[in-house]
Design a protein around this motif. Structure first.
Motif, PDB file in Angstrom:
ATOM      1  N   GLU A 164      42.754  23.238  47.953  1.00 51.07           N
ATOM      2  CA  GLU A 164      42.970  24.409  48.805  1.00 51.07           C
ATOM      3  C   GLU A 164      43.362  25.629  47.984  1.00 51.07           C
ATOM      4  OE1 GLU A 164      46.053  25.887  52.367  1.00 51.07           O
ATOM      5  OE2 GLU A 164      46.348  23.957  51.339  1.00 51.07           O
ATOM      6  N   ILE A 165      44.340  25.462  47.102  1.00 49.50           N
ATOM      7  CA  ILE A 165      44.829  26.579  46.292  1.00 49.50           C
ATOM      8  C   ILE A 165      43.773  27.041  45.295  1.00 49.50           C
ATOM      9  CG2 ILE A 165      46.526  27.227  44.531  1.00 49.50           C
ATOM     10  CD1 ILE A 165      48.464  25.247  46.009  1.00 49.50           C
ATOM     11  N   SER A 166      43.110  26.094  44.651  1.00 47.73           N
ATOM     12  CA  SER A 166      42.102  26.435  43.643  1.00 47.73           C
ATOM     13  C   SER A 166      40.926  27.177  44.257  1.00 47.73           C
ATOM     14  CB  SER A 166      41.630  25.170  42.926  1.00 47.73           C
ATOM     15  OG  SER A 166      42.701  24.525  42.280  1.00 47.73           O
ATOM     16  N   LYS A 167      40.492  26.751  45.436  1.00 53.02           N
ATOM     17  CA  LYS A 167      39.384  27.441  46.110  1.00 53.02           C
ATOM     18  C   LYS A 167      39.812  28.844  46.543  1.00 53.02           C
ATOM     19  CE  LYS A 167      36.541  23.584  47.692  1.00 53.02           C
ATOM     20  NZ  LYS A 167      35.924  22.891  48.858  1.00 53.02           N
ATOM     21  N   PHE A 168      41.073  28.987  46.944  1.00 54.77           N
ATOM     22  CA  PHE A 168      41.575  30.316  47.294  1.00 54.77           C
ATOM     23  C   PHE A 168      41.556  31.235  46.077  1.00 54.77           C
ATOM     24  CE2 PHE A 168      45.245  33.185  47.156  1.00 54.77           C
ATOM     25  CZ  PHE A 168      44.912  34.043  48.198  1.00 54.77           C
ATOM     26  N   ILE A 169      42.044  30.731  44.949  1.00 54.07           N
ATOM     27  CA  ILE A 169      42.054  31.541  43.729  1.00 54.07           C
ATOM     28  C   ILE A 169      40.633  31.871  43.287  1.00 54.07           C
ATOM     29  CG2 ILE A 169      42.665  31.515  41.267  1.00 54.07           C
ATOM     30  CD1 ILE A 169      45.138  29.833  42.110  1.00 54.07           C
ATOM     31  N   ALA A 170      39.738  30.894  43.402  1.00 54.12           N
ATOM     32  CA  ALA A 170      38.331  31.137  43.059  1.00 54.12           C
ATOM     33  C   ALA A 170      37.739  32.246  43.926  1.00 54.12           C
ATOM     34  CB  ALA A 170      37.529  29.853  43.214  1.00 54.12           C
ATOM     35  N   SER A 171      38.104  32.261  45.209  1.00 56.96           N
ATOM     36  CA  SER A 171      37.587  33.298  46.112  1.00 56.96           C
ATOM     37  C   SER A 171      38.136  34.668  45.755  1.00 56.96           C
ATOM     38  CB  SER A 171      37.923  32.951  47.565  1.00 56.96           C
ATOM     39  OG  SER A 171      39.307  33.085  47.828  1.00 56.96           O
ATOM     40  N   GLU A 172      39.423  34.717  45.315  1.00 54.20           N
ATOM     41  CA  GLU A 172      40.004  35.987  44.893  1.00 54.20           C
ATOM     42  C   GLU A 172      39.312  36.506  43.635  1.00 54.20           C
ATOM     43  OE1 GLU A 172      42.607  37.913  46.353  1.00 54.20           O
ATOM     44  OE2 GLU A 172      42.018  36.610  48.016  1.00 54.20           O
ATOM     45  N   LEU A 173      39.017  35.603  42.693  1.00 54.79           N
ATOM     46  CA  LEU A 173      38.310  35.995  41.475  1.00 54.79           C
ATOM     47  C   LEU A 173      36.900  36.474  41.793  1.00 54.79           C
ATOM     48  CD1 LEU A 173      40.740  34.660  40.029  1.00 54.79           C
ATOM     49  CD2 LEU A 173      39.108  33.656  38.419  1.00 54.79           C
ATOM     50  N   SER A 174      36.268  35.829  42.745  1.00 50.12           N
ATOM     51  CA  SER A 174      34.876  36.186  43.069  1.00 50.12           C
ATOM     52  C   SER A 174      34.775  37.600  43.633  1.00 50.12           C
ATOM     53  CB  SER A 174      34.286  35.179  44.063  1.00 50.12           C
ATOM     54  OG  SER A 174      34.877  35.310  45.343  1.00 50.12           O
ATOM     55  N   LYS A 175      35.857  38.087  44.246  1.00 58.04           N
ATOM     56  CA  LYS A 175      35.869  39.458  44.762  1.00 58.04           C
ATOM     57  C   LYS A 175      35.734  40.472  43.635  1.00 58.04           C
ATOM     58  CE  LYS A 175      38.891  38.295  48.682  1.00 58.04           C
ATOM     59  NZ  LYS A 175      40.241  38.514  49.283  1.00 58.04           N
ATOM     60  N   LYS A 176      36.101  40.043  42.413  1.00 56.40           N
ATOM     61  CA  LYS A 176      35.988  40.908  41.236  1.00 56.40           C
ATOM     62  C   LYS A 176      34.783  40.533  40.378  1.00 56.40           C
ATOM     63  CE  LYS A 176      39.940  43.144  41.892  1.00 56.40           C
ATOM     64  NZ  LYS A 176      40.084  44.617  41.977  1.00 56.40           N
ATOM     65  N   GLY A 177      33.897  39.726  40.931  1.00 61.00           N
ATOM     66  CA  GLY A 177      32.694  39.336  40.196  1.00 61.00           C
ATOM     67  C   GLY A 177      32.934  38.273  39.149  1.00 61.00           C
ATOM     68  N   LEU A 178      34.026  37.501  39.279  1.00 57.83           N
ATOM     69  CA  LEU A 178      34.379  36.476  38.303  1.00 57.83           C
ATOM     70  C   LEU A 178      34.176  35.084  38.883  1.00 57.83           C
ATOM     71  CD1 LEU A 178      37.733  38.025  37.009  1.00 57.83           C
ATOM     72  CD2 LEU A 178      35.434  38.353  36.074  1.00 57.83           C
ATOM     73  N   THR A 179      33.951  34.124  37.992  1.00 58.53           N
ATOM     74  CA  THR A 179      33.774  32.724  38.380  1.00 58.53           C
ATOM     75  C   THR A 179      34.879  31.885  37.761  1.00 58.53           C
ATOM     76  OG1 THR A 179      31.368  32.985  38.487  1.00 58.53           O
ATOM     77  CG2 THR A 179      32.222  30.728  38.347  1.00 58.53           C
ATOM     78  N   LEU A 180      35.549  31.096  38.584  1.00 54.97           N
ATOM     79  CA  LEU A 180      36.590  30.198  38.096  1.00 54.97           C
ATOM     80  C   LEU A 180      35.948  28.888  37.647  1.00 54.97           C
ATOM     81  CD1 LEU A 180      39.627  29.612  37.727  1.00 54.97           C
ATOM     82  CD2 LEU A 180      39.636  28.686  40.057  1.00 54.97           C
ATOM     83  N   TYR A 181      36.132  28.555  36.353  1.00 54.11           N
ATOM     84  CA  TYR A 181      35.577  27.306  35.817  1.00 54.11           C
ATOM     85  C   TYR A 181      36.543  26.144  36.015  1.00 54.11           C
ATOM     86  CZ  TYR A 181      31.375  29.086  33.473  1.00 54.11           C
ATOM     87  OH  TYR A 181      30.141  29.594  33.202  1.00 54.11           O
ATOM     88  N   TYR A 210      35.218  33.357  34.056  1.00 52.51           N
ATOM     89  CA  TYR A 210      34.070  33.941  33.366  1.00 52.51           C
ATOM     90  C   TYR A 210      33.443  35.048  34.201  1.00 52.51           C
ATOM     91  CZ  TYR A 210      33.832  30.232  29.821  1.00 52.51           C
ATOM     92  OH  TYR A 210      34.102  29.385  28.774  1.00 52.51           O
ATOM     93  N   LYS A 211      32.879  36.012  33.518  1.00 50.01           N
ATOM     94  CA  LYS A 211      32.019  37.014  34.155  1.00 50.01           C
ATOM     95  C   LYS A 211      30.628  36.774  33.600  1.00 50.01           C
ATOM     96  CE  LYS A 211      31.690  41.934  35.278  1.00 50.01           C
ATOM     97  NZ  LYS A 211      31.935  41.733  36.704  1.00 50.01           N
ATOM     98  N   GLY A 212      29.767  36.190  34.387  1.00 51.26           N
ATOM     99  CA  GLY A 212      28.489  35.724  33.865  1.00 51.26           C
ATOM    100  C   GLY A 212      28.743  34.599  32.884  1.00 51.26           C
ATOM    101  N   ASP A 213      28.263  34.760  31.653  1.00 52.45           N
ATOM    102  CA  ASP A 213      28.483  33.762  30.606  1.00 52.45           C
ATOM    103  C   ASP A 213      29.627  34.141  29.665  1.00 52.45           C
ATOM    104  OD1 ASP A 213      26.353  32.188  31.515  1.00 52.45           O
ATOM    105  OD2 ASP A 213      24.894  33.353  30.350  1.00 52.45           O
ATOM    106  N   THR A 214      30.349  35.201  29.995  1.00 53.08           N
ATOM    107  CA  THR A 214      31.403  35.704  29.114  1.00 53.08           C
ATOM    108  C   THR A 214      32.779  35.265  29.591  1.00 53.08           C
ATOM    109  OG1 THR A 214      30.073  37.672  28.596  1.00 53.08           O
ATOM    110  CG2 THR A 214      32.426  37.763  28.089  1.00 53.08           C
ATOM    111  N   TYR A 215      33.503  34.593  28.714  1.00 57.72           N
ATOM    112  CA  TYR A 215      34.859  34.171  29.035  1.00 57.72           C
ATOM    113  C   TYR A 215      35.791  35.375  29.060  1.00 57.72           C
ATOM    114  CZ  TYR A 215      39.573  32.432  28.216  1.00 57.72           C
ATOM    115  OH  TYR A 215      40.920  32.218  28.290  1.00 57.72           O
ATOM    116  N   ILE A 216      36.668  35.428  30.063  1.00 54.33           N
ATOM    117  CA  ILE A 216      37.605  36.539  30.205  1.00 54.33           C
ATOM    118  C   ILE A 216      38.970  36.133  29.662  1.00 54.33           C
ATOM    119  CG2 ILE A 216      38.669  38.166  31.809  1.00 54.33           C
ATOM    120  CD1 ILE A 216      35.626  38.402  31.580  1.00 54.33           C
ATOM    121  N   GLU A 217      39.437  36.834  28.638  1.00 52.93           N
ATOM    122  CA  GLU A 217      40.730  36.544  28.034  1.00 52.93           C
ATOM    123  C   GLU A 217      41.858  36.804  29.038  1.00 52.93           C
ATOM    124  OE1 GLU A 217      41.352  35.304  25.128  1.00 52.93           O
ATOM    125  OE2 GLU A 217      39.414  35.463  24.098  1.00 52.93           O
ATOM    126  N   PRO A 218      43.023  36.134  28.873  1.00 58.57           N
ATOM    127  CA  PRO A 218      44.123  36.265  29.834  1.00 58.57           C
ATOM    128  C   PRO A 218      44.548  37.693  30.135  1.00 58.57           C
ATOM    129  CG  PRO A 218      44.554  34.441  28.352  1.00 58.57           C
ATOM    130  CD  PRO A 218      43.321  35.123  27.836  1.00 58.57           C
TER     131      PRO A 218
END
Length: 228
Positions: A164-181, A210-218
């Protein structure tokens, strides 16, 4: 304040009001100077990492609290890089719960004969024991119950909450065009009620985005997520 514990990325203090204070540090996990959220040793120090981690943690925890997800979060102080939390006891000597959406990191290293890098995973949950000497070995639900670390019923709650929490965080990241691996979470029992709570942090230091194939640093992740 009474210093209770010196951790890899945070120090823990006990306050007089029965709450606790987490002091975020600039140390991050990794090996040989390379950041790795799945590592169990401090690999490097990144200037500003502590405050960035606190800001992103506060961002996610505030949203989860508003959704009535049980957490230990009370408030954050950015000037001091600290977070006030409710007391909680860990399971055994501490567990880490990982939710994986892509095959990377230790999952790929372990199961590389059967998977390929970046393969989709269906919110796969696995639990590891916090044990630096044994490199945080994975443990099954049956073993957790057999060793009296947690019950099968508690494991079911742990797994459900993690997804539940991980999917929520993934959805928040997706709003910024990011993918949670993948993401690493921690849980404990409320010291007063024994309710299972989300504890520790939710930041770029314990997830791969990640944004596309690029890892996003902390630090970059914090800037992207908190940008107006």
């Amino acid at each position: 304040m009474e210093l209770m514990y010196i951790g890899k990325t945070k120090d823990v203090f006990k306050l007089e009001n029965e709450l606790y204070l987490l002091k975020f540090k600039d140390d991050v996990t990794g090996e040989n100077g390379v950041f790795d959220p799945g590592a169990n040793t401090v690999g490097l120090t990144i200037d500003g990492a502590g405050l960035a981690g606190l800001k992103l943690t506060s961002f996610f925890y505030s949203k989860l609290n508003s959704l009535n997800v049980p957490t230990h979060y009370v408030e954050a102080n950015y000037e001091e890089a600290t977070m006030t939390v409710k007391p909680a006891t860990v399971f055994g000597k501490g567990l880490e719960v990982i939710c994986r959406f892509k095959a990377v990191g230790s999952f790929l290293r372990r199961y590389g004969a059967y998977t390929k890098e970046g393969q989709d995973l269906d919110a796969f949950v696995e639990v590891t024991i916090k044990d630096d000497e044994r490199q945080d070995p994975p443990i099954s639900a049956d073993a957790l119950a057999m060793l009296n670390i947690l019950t099968h019923e508690e494991y079911a709650i742990l797994k459900e909450r993690t997804i539940e929490i991980s999917k929520f965080i993934a959805s928040e990241l997706s709003k910024k065009g990011l993918t949670l691996y993948d993401i690493k979470l921690e849980f404990g029992r409320d010291a007063k009620t024994s309710e299972i709570l989300l504890i520790d942090e939710i930041s770029g230091g314990n997830m791969r985005a990640y944004k596309g194939d690029t890892y996003i640093e902390p630090l970059e992740l914090e800037k992207i997520m908190l940008a107006e």
